[in-house]
Design a protein around this motif. Structure first.
Motif, PDB file in Angstrom:
ATOM      1  N   GLU A 117      -2.505  47.238  -5.224  1.00 40.54           N
ATOM      2  CA  GLU A 117      -3.123  48.369  -5.922  1.00 40.54           C
ATOM      3  C   GLU A 117      -4.497  48.712  -5.328  1.00 40.54           C
ATOM      4  OE1 GLU A 117      -4.963  47.013  -9.916  1.00 40.54           O
ATOM      5  OE2 GLU A 117      -3.254  45.697  -9.581  1.00 40.54           O
ATOM      6  N   TYR A 118      -5.213  47.686  -4.829  1.00 32.29           N
ATOM      7  CA  TYR A 118      -6.541  47.968  -4.256  1.00 32.29           C
ATOM      8  C   TYR A 118      -6.412  48.620  -2.884  1.00 32.29           C
ATOM      9  CZ  TYR A 118      -7.504  44.487  -7.827  1.00 32.29           C
ATOM     10  OH  TYR A 118      -7.535  43.779  -8.999  1.00 32.29           O
ATOM     11  N   LYS A 154       4.815  51.535 -15.005  1.00 37.49           N
ATOM     12  CA  LYS A 154       3.596  51.276 -14.250  1.00 37.49           C
ATOM     13  C   LYS A 154       4.001  50.806 -12.863  1.00 37.49           C
ATOM     14  CE  LYS A 154      -0.770  49.376 -15.648  1.00 37.49           C
ATOM     15  NZ  LYS A 154      -1.403  48.448 -16.539  1.00 37.49           N
ATOM     16  N   ASN A 175      -5.491  52.431  -6.060  1.00 41.33           N
ATOM     17  CA  ASN A 175      -5.148  52.675  -7.461  1.00 41.33           C
ATOM     18  C   ASN A 175      -6.002  51.887  -8.439  1.00 41.33           C
ATOM     19  OD1 ASN A 175      -3.085  54.192  -6.477  1.00 41.33           O
ATOM     20  ND2 ASN A 175      -1.533  52.613  -6.759  1.00 41.33           N
ATOM     21  N   GLY A 176      -6.880  51.073  -7.926  1.00 36.92           N
ATOM     22  CA  GLY A 176      -7.692  50.266  -8.824  1.00 36.92           C
ATOM     23  C   GLY A 176      -8.878  49.722  -8.062  1.00 36.92           C
ATOM     24  N   ILE A 177      -9.794  49.160  -8.819  1.00 39.76           N
ATOM     25  CA  ILE A 177     -11.003  48.638  -8.173  1.00 39.76           C
ATOM     26  C   ILE A 177     -11.045  47.135  -8.379  1.00 39.76           C
ATOM     27  CG2 ILE A 177     -13.541  48.758  -8.211  1.00 39.76           C
ATOM     28  CD1 ILE A 177     -12.892  51.670  -9.519  1.00 39.76           C
ATOM     29  N   VAL A 196      -8.241  56.805 -10.953  1.00 38.66           N
ATOM     30  CA  VAL A 196      -8.116  55.974 -12.146  1.00 38.66           C
ATOM     31  C   VAL A 196      -7.611  56.801 -13.322  1.00 38.66           C
ATOM     32  CG1 VAL A 196      -9.283  54.369 -13.675  1.00 38.66           C
ATOM     33  CG2 VAL A 196      -9.923  54.489 -11.268  1.00 38.66           C
ATOM     34  N   ASN A 205       2.192  49.454  -9.333  1.00 39.90           N
ATOM     35  CA  ASN A 205       0.939  49.082  -8.662  1.00 39.90           C
ATOM     36  C   ASN A 205      -0.272  49.651  -9.402  1.00 39.90           C
ATOM     37  OD1 ASN A 205       2.124  47.641  -6.436  1.00 39.90           O
ATOM     38  ND2 ASN A 205       2.840  49.651  -5.743  1.00 39.90           N
ATOM     39  N   ASN A 206      -0.258  49.462 -10.708  1.00 41.16           N
ATOM     40  CA  ASN A 206      -1.368  49.840 -11.583  1.00 41.16           C
ATOM     41  C   ASN A 206      -1.503  51.336 -11.881  1.00 41.16           C
ATOM     42  OD1 ASN A 206      -3.268  48.706 -13.249  1.00 41.16           O
ATOM     43  ND2 ASN A 206      -4.957  49.233 -11.874  1.00 41.16           N
ATOM     44  N   VAL A 207      -0.545  52.146 -11.483  1.00 41.94           N
ATOM     45  CA  VAL A 207      -0.607  53.574 -11.820  1.00 41.94           C
ATOM     46  C   VAL A 207       0.469  53.875 -12.866  1.00 41.94           C
ATOM     47  CG1 VAL A 207      -0.328  55.913 -10.928  1.00 41.94           C
ATOM     48  CG2 VAL A 207      -1.356  54.154  -9.522  1.00 41.94           C
ATOM     49  N   GLU A 248      -6.676  57.016 -17.089  1.00 43.84           N
ATOM     50  CA  GLU A 248      -7.047  56.284 -18.298  1.00 43.84           C
ATOM     51  C   GLU A 248      -5.881  56.247 -19.280  1.00 43.84           C
ATOM     52  OE1 GLU A 248     -10.353  56.568 -21.811  1.00 43.84           O
ATOM     53  OE2 GLU A 248     -10.302  58.124 -20.275  1.00 43.84           O
ATOM     54  N   LYS A 261     -12.360  43.222  -8.667  1.00 39.56           N
ATOM     55  CA  LYS A 261     -13.547  42.678  -9.333  1.00 39.56           C
ATOM     56  C   LYS A 261     -14.677  42.458  -8.341  1.00 39.56           C
ATOM     57  CE  LYS A 261     -11.042  39.824 -11.729  1.00 39.56           C
ATOM     58  NZ  LYS A 261     -10.598  38.503 -12.041  1.00 39.56           N
TER      59      LYS A 261
END
Ligand code: SER
Length: 872
Positions: free
Chosen positions: A47-48, A527, A52-54, A459, A529-531, A461, A56
């Motif tokens: 996902e990163y 969902k 698709n996401g950030i 992102v 890969n986090n989308v 929500e 940590k």
């Protein structure tokens, strides 16, 4: 250096280089339709890479459990035959997400290998991408070449082709050139004979790749073209077992302390010695590898089964059993006995193994037992095939049937055939296999277009915990075509109230409406890969306008009733049966819920009643939902929240509490348990050894259930002429029925006796054989008794009986005295197979007794007529 220290040293090194150290993700992937298992260290971070996401932190390192047994990276068939391939292996990796790039990745890899692990530089080679002449027209990676030159002699930097030096995650997605680090651990003598450079990437067991540094800088699009990624990333993967081989100064991964304890145990159990017999060594390697893969998968919640990931695990396990059966002469379950030493060895680094040891042993033992049964049955079937075969070559079709329908392994078939002086039609078998592959490929074929981006907003929500509708904007969409669903569109919004399938709960359905009143139905939400992806049959007309997105409230509410009831059921089971109960799977639909859990025996009626009462008491207690989002994982666990093995949790979690039930959960729930109205268990049964399954319903479905039961009862009463006590009336009917049945049986016996006398007189002597072909009015059992009864008085009998129990049913029975069959080579099986065609059916049996069933009683006279022809 012990393997534990090898792992710890790697992680420490990168910790000191400001990397965040994370635990291995579960091996079975949850929200990635392109991947069944994590097959490389980067998979959990897709996902990163996809944006698709950030993450940590933009520097991460770990040791990831990987399984290469399906899809693009599949090593299964190689395992055992060499000393360095595995199904399950650990990949040590460090990642930079848009942070450092080639310079640091190369310098640190070198520092770690040569200064920390102190590997002799003279046994190392590196490779760089040479560029490609194909449509990608990529240039050579001179940057990596120049960077390596600072550390290693130029003649040890080799240029590699696209196959080895350009890493792609899949057909589409992030990719880039890579540099591999290889070791040459051959003796000085060997090295003098053959130059190590010529052995790189040539499958030499002592000249192997240990680390791959991937420089992610492109995205492969659906049309096959490459585009530059906005941010460049590093993805490295080092084979832990291979590194241990180098550091422990041995010549094979299987000689490292990762494997030797398992191999010693196999030696003890099978009374063999590793290193003395090639076939036995292969089997020992296969088993020591596969038991790890299977045990880790079960620990991650993936049980062997008949479909998907479960089927892959079943195949790995069966491969191990088969090698034990064939080469180590193990005809009883034994793999499960290796779990103990495995959990002792690996339990420290992977506590899930230790915690679930008993369950893993149970599941493996049961799988082994049932597969050994299959092998036994297969051996009987194979014997029958050999006996009935007129040629020394067994047809590929027959062998394929044995393999496909009965799960009997083809290599075992080949071995047994050759022992008995037969061969198998390998080409025919491969053709059947290919046909089957084509069929399943056609069924699962899918093409996915690139995303069309409308608004660059990565992102999305999720607001579905609080709202069931919202005004949304479409940020991207793509078309997906598959045989199963035809053309579908996948839509992504800036925000969404739609819950995507996850944690066992189904995805929301609903609709989208624009200001012109145009409506598009959302058929499912998932969902990936986090989308959060919304599935529609049609693309909305006005793509750039706002839509009102509305979730199907009724379906969501019913699903929520079932989800909350699942938590209460979990709590009830732990309360009634004990805290050994652990969730092993769940499916929360709008119409029912299914819950799998670990427990060793069938639930008694009283236990089921207690569980139902426990849940219903909490429903009657009207317990409010207490939901806490984003609390630290540790705090939730300290407060007693239940977490699941095989689930990926972040540092902060969502906790769902109803009274004393508290679970980590991302799903949606009713606001108050009173909303559920009622809970009813519909069934309880076994899924695997030590795993039980409960199916239950709530709310409206319970009303329907009671209503249907009531209606059935009224209908029964009606049929029983309004009997006051329907149960007693049914019992009376059953008794009457049993007594009538007995009378019929006696009558049939008498009839057969009379018939036997009559038929004796009708026997005809032809060619030294007492022959009779006739129609009789008896059931199958009666005919069999009749034939054997007649057979008692004659040693040269040939009978063909036909019967037609109904207009569409016909049956032929052939009886031949054993002596006659053996002397003259008569075969009752052949008779019914051939004459069975006349009644539009088929059958078989032994040479002295066989039966055939068919659909055409009209063919009986013809069949009876032809029976004589067999007497020549
Ligand atoms: N993704 C690369 C590999 O699997 C490096 O981790 O080889």
């Amino acid at each position: 250096m012990k393997s534990q220290d090898v792992r710890a040293t790697f992680l420490n090194f990168y910790k000191e280089k400001s990397h965040l150290i994370v635990p291995s993700a579960p091996m079975v992937t949850k929200d990635d339709p392109t991947l069944m298992f994590v097959n490389s260290g980067m998979a959990p971070f897709k996902e990163y890479f996809l944006g698709n996401g950030i993450p940590k932190k933009n520097r991460i390192a770990d040791s990831q459990k990987c399984l290469r047994v399906s899809g693009k990276h599949n090593d299964l068939e190689e395992v055992g035959y060499d000393t360095y391939h595995h199904t399950l292996f650990e990949m040590l990796g460090n990642w930079s997400f848009g942070d450092y790039f080639k310079k640091e990745a190369i310098a640190w890899a070198w520092e770690l290998l040569t200064e920390v692990y102190k590997i002799d530089k003279d046994i190392l080679y590196v490779t760089v991408f040479e560029g490609s002449e194909d449509s990608d027209k990529l240039k050579m990676d001179t940057e990596a070449f120049d960077l390596w030159k600072e550390f290693i002699a130029e003649d040890r930097i080799l240029k590699g082709n696209k196959k080895d030096n350009f890493w792609e995650m899949g057909e589409q997605g992030p990719c880039g050139p890579c540099s591999e680090i290889h070791v040459d651990i051959r003796s000085a003598e060997e090295k003098a004979k053959v130059d190590g450079r010529t052995l790189i990437n040539e499958d030499h067991p002592q000249v192997v790749e240990i680390w791959n540094l991937v420089f992610m800088q492109y995205n492969r699009k659906a049309d096959g073209s490459l585009e530059n990624l906005p941010n460049k990333h590093i993805d490295t993967g080092m084979g832990f077992e291979r590194l241990c081989m180098v550091l422990q100064n041995v010549q094979s991964n299987y000689d490292t302390d990762v494997f030797t304890p398992i191999i010693r145990e196999i030696e003890t159990i099978t009374n063999t010695k590793y290193g003395h017999n090639e076939k036995q060594d292969i089997a020992t390697r296969v088993i020591s590898d596969h038991v790890r893969a299977v045990a880790f998968s079960i620990a991650d919640g993936q049980l062997p089964s008949n479909t998907g990931a479960g089927y892959v695990i079943r195949r790995i396990l069966r491969r191990a059993v088969r090698y034990g059966f064939t080469f180590l002469d193990k005809k009883e379950p034994f793999l499960y006995r290796l779990v103990d030493v495995l959990s002792k060895k690996m339990g420290e680094a992977f506590p899930e193994l230790k915690a679930q040891k008993q369950l893993i042993e149970n599941v493996i033992k049961e799988e082994e037992t049932s597969f050994l049964r299959t092998l036994d049955q297969g051996l009987v079937l194979l014997d029958a095939i050999i006996e009935n075969s007129s040629s020394k070559e067994i047809s590929g079709e027959k062998v394929f049937e044995l393999y496909d329908t009965f799960g009997f392994p083809v290599d075992l078939t080949a071995l047994i055939l050759s022992e008995k002086g037969f061969t198998l039609d390998e080409k025919g078998f491969q053709e059947e296999l290919q046909k089957q592959k084509n069929r399943s490929r056609a069924a699962s074929e899918m093409s996915t277009e690139d995303w069309t981006i409308l608004v660059d907003d990565a992102v999305e929500e999720f607001i579905g915990y609080d709202s069931l509708d919202a005004n949304v904007k479409l940020t991207r969409y793509r078309k997906v075509t598959s045989k199963k669903d035809g053309e579908m569109y996948q839509l992504v919004f800036n925000l969404t109230p739609f819950y995507p399938e996850g944690g066992g709960q189904v995805g929301d359905k609903g609709y989208l409406e624009d200001v012109h009143g145009d409506v598009v139905y959302i058929l499912d939400t998932k969902k990936e890969n986090n989308v959060i992806i919304h599935f529609t049959k049609n693309l909305p007309k006005h793509l750039n306008e706002s839509f009102k997105a509305v979730v199907d409230e009724k379906q969501r509410y019913r699903t929520e009733c079932n989800h909350t009831a699942t938590h209460l059921l979990h709590q009830a089971l732990r309360e009634v049966l004990g805290v050994h109960v652990e969730q092993k799977g769940s499916a929360v639909h709008s119409k029912y819920l299914r819950f799998d859990f670990s427990h060793f025996s069938k639930l008694t009626t009283d236990e089921l009643r207690d569980v139902e009462d426990f849940v219903n008491a909490r429903i009657a207690g009207k317990l409010p939902l207490i939901e806490r989002r984003n609390i630290p994982m540790e705090q939730a666990l300290n407060e007693g929240a239940l977490a699941l093995f095989g689930e990926k949790y972040g540092d902060t979690v969502r906790a769902i509490k109803f009274g004393k039930s508290m679970e980590l959960c991302g799903g949606t729930h009713v606001k108050n348990t009173g909303d559920i109205w009622h809970f009813k268990i519909k069934s309880e049964g076994a899924v695997a050894s030590g795993i039980r399954r409960i199916e239950a319903i709530t709310n409206e479905a319970v009303k329907d259930f009671y209503y249907d039961n009531n209606r059935t009862l009224f209908e029964i009463k009606d049929l029983l002429n309004n009997a006051k006590e329907p149960v007693k009336a049914v019992q009376k009917l059953q008794e009457e029925n049993a007594s009538l049945q007995k009378q019929i049986e006696q009558l049939l016996k008498d009839k057969a006796k009379n018939l036997s006398g009559e038929l004796k007189n009708q026997l005809q002597e032809i060619n030294g054989v007492q022959f009779l072909a006739t129609k009789v009015d008896l059931d199958a059992n009666g005919i069999k008794n009749l034939a054997f009864d007649l057979g008692k008085d004659h040693k040269n009998l040939f009978l063909l009986f036909a019967t037609a129990p109904s207009k569409e049913k016909a049956m032929l029975t052939c009886y031949i005295s054993k002596e006659l069959a053996n002397q003259r080579g008569y075969d009752a099986g052949k008779v019914v197979r051939e004459l069975g065609k006349l009644i539009h059916g088929g059958g078989g049996g032994q040479n002295f007794f066989a039966t055939a069933g068919g659909r055409n009683p009209g063919g009986i006279p013809n069949a009876l007529d032809k029976a004589k022809d067999y007497l020549v």
